[in-house]
Each structure stands twice: as C-alpha cells, then as structure tokens.
Design an enzyme around this catalytic site. Structure first.
Site, short mmCIF file in Angstrom:
data_model
loop_
_atom_site.label_atom_id
_atom_site.label_comp_id
_atom_site.label_asym_id
_atom_site.label_seq_id
_atom_site.Cartn_x
_atom_site.Cartn_y
_atom_site.Cartn_z
CB CYS A 5 -0.90 -0.01 1.23
SG CYS A 5 -1.79 1.53 1.45
CB CYS A 8 0.95 1.18 4.44
SG CYS A 8 -0.68 0.76 5.07
CG HIS A 47 -4.26 -0.79 4.94
ND1 HIS A 47 -3.79 -0.13 3.84
CD2 HIS A 47 -5.23 -1.61 4.49
CE1 HIS A 47 -4.43 -0.54 2.76
NE2 HIS A 47 -5.32 -1.45 3.13
CG ASN A 88 -12.91 11.04 -3.88
OD1 ASN A 88 -13.91 11.75 -3.89
ND2 ASN A 88 -11.74 11.47 -4.32
N GLY A 94 -14.43 7.88 -7.30
CA GLY A 94 -13.15 8.49 -7.65
C GLY A 94 -12.00 8.09 -6.75
CG HIS A 99 -4.14 3.80 3.50
ND1 HIS A 99 -3.14 3.06 4.14
CD2 HIS A 99 -4.50 4.78 4.37
CE1 HIS A 99 -2.92 3.59 5.34
NE2 HIS A 99 -3.74 4.64 5.50
CG HIS A 101 -6.85 9.27 0.80
ND1 HIS A 101 -6.99 7.97 0.36
CD2 HIS A 101 -7.19 10.07 -0.25
CE1 HIS A 101 -7.40 7.99 -0.89
NE2 HIS A 101 -7.53 9.24 -1.29
CG HIS A 103 -8.86 14.44 -1.29
ND1 HIS A 103 -7.93 14.45 -2.32
CD2 HIS A 103 -9.36 13.19 -1.27
CE1 HIS A 103 -7.89 13.26 -2.90
NE2 HIS A 103 -8.76 12.47 -2.28
P1 AMP Z 1 -8.32 9.42 -4.33
O1 AMP Z 1 -8.48 9.53 -5.83
O2 AMP Z 1 -9.43 10.01 -3.53
O3 AMP Z 1 -8.01 7.98 -3.94
O4 AMP Z 1 -7.06 10.27 -3.97
C1 AMP Z 1 -5.76 9.80 -4.08
C2 AMP Z 1 -4.87 11.00 -4.17
O5 AMP Z 1 -3.55 10.59 -3.90
C3 AMP Z 1 -4.87 11.68 -5.54
O6 AMP Z 1 -5.31 13.02 -5.41
C4 AMP Z 1 -3.41 11.57 -5.98
O7 AMP Z 1 -2.97 12.71 -6.69
C5 AMP Z 1 -2.70 11.41 -4.65
N1 AMP Z 1 -1.40 10.73 -4.69
C6 AMP Z 1 -1.09 9.60 -5.35
N2 AMP Z 1 0.19 9.27 -5.12
C7 AMP Z 1 0.69 10.21 -4.29
C8 AMP Z 1 1.96 10.44 -3.68
N3 AMP Z 1 3.00 9.61 -3.89
N4 AMP Z 1 2.13 11.52 -2.91
C9 AMP Z 1 1.10 12.37 -2.71
N5 AMP Z 1 -0.12 12.21 -3.24
C10 AMP Z 1 -0.33 11.16 -4.02
ZN ZN Z 2 -2.37 1.27 3.62
#
Ligand code: AMP
Ligand code: ZN
Length: 115
Positions: A5, A8, A47, A88, A94, A99, A101, A103
């Site tokens: 992940c 993680c 996770h 999301n 989307g 994992h 998170h 925004h």
């Molecule tokens: P989601 O589409 O809600 O799952 O959001 C995932 C977010 O993670 C997206 O906005 C990506 O641009 C962001 N993302 C993916 N890889 C990384 C990374 N290595 N560092 C920071 N953000 C990331």
């Molecule tokens: Zn994870």
C-alpha cells in the site's frame, strides 16, 4: 500495515515524502497532483481500505482528522476563504488509492456539485 500500500509505505517512511503534519495516528502530505492551490491529504496510519471500514472504535481518530484539517486550513488562511474536506469512497466515487484519506482543498473558488 498492508505491504503493498502506497500510503502505508509513505507513513512508515519506506517511501520518502515530506510530511506537513505527523502524530501517532495521522500524517498529512501535499497531494502530488494538486487540484487547488492547497490540496493536502490527511491519512490515518492504520490501513483501512475505505470509509466503509470505519467502526465505532475509529470515531476519536476521525474527530482528530477534523481538528487537524482545521489547523492546517487556518495556517493557510483558509478559515477566511473556505475549504472543502472530501473523502472519495470506492472507485465509483473516484477513489484511486485504497487506503482511507481525507482531501483538504482550498485557495480557489470551489464549485458544487463536484464532477
Ligand atoms: P483518491 O483519488 O481520492 O483515492 O485520492 C488519491 C490521491 O492521492 C490523488 O489526489 C493523488 O494525486 C494522490 N497521490 C497519489 N500518489 C501520491 C503520492 N505519492 N504523494 C502524494 N499524493 C499522491
Ligand atoms: Zn495502507
């Protein structure tokens, strides 16, 4: 910890990424592909795949997500201009990283409904 992940691995430092906030339970990073002048991800260390995994025992941690979101938003003046806190949940909504998170988006006018 899920060995495969991305979040993680960022959380445990095995993939380097600048953390703009850290606690025992959460960390925050700038989104790699920002959709607004401020685009931060608040990420629980434990996770869980999505919001659907959240249980009663996670309520305190979820409350701290809001406290941290307010703190990071205020540091950037977003208490004056507004900010959005978005999750999301599921690929149809989307979600691309499986994992959980949160925004934080702000620094420009945000339309409703989102796309
Ligand atoms: P989601 O589409 O809600 O799952 O959001 C995932 C977010 O993670 C997206 O906005 C990506 O641009 C962001 N993302 C993916 N890889 C990384 C990374 N290595 N560092 C920071 N953000 C990331
Ligand atoms: Zn994870």
């Amino acid at each position: 910890m899920s060995s495969d992940c991305l979040f993680c691995k960022i959380g445990d430092g095995s993939i380097p990424s600048e953390k703009i906030y850290e606690s025992d339970t959460l960390f925050a990073i700038n989104d790699i592909n920002p959709q607004a002048p401020t685009h931060i991800l608040i990420i629980p260390r434990v996770h869980q795949t999505s919001l659907l995994d959240v249980e009663k025992s996670d309520h305190e941690m979820m409350g701290s997500v809001i406290t941290v979101a307010n703190q990071l938003a205020k540091e950037r003046g977003l208490d004056k201009t507004g900010y959005r806190l978005v999750v999301n949940c599921g690929e149809g909504a989307g979600q691309s990283v499986l994992h959980i998170h949160y925004h934080i988006l702000g620094g420009r006018p945000l339309k409703w409904p989102p796309g």
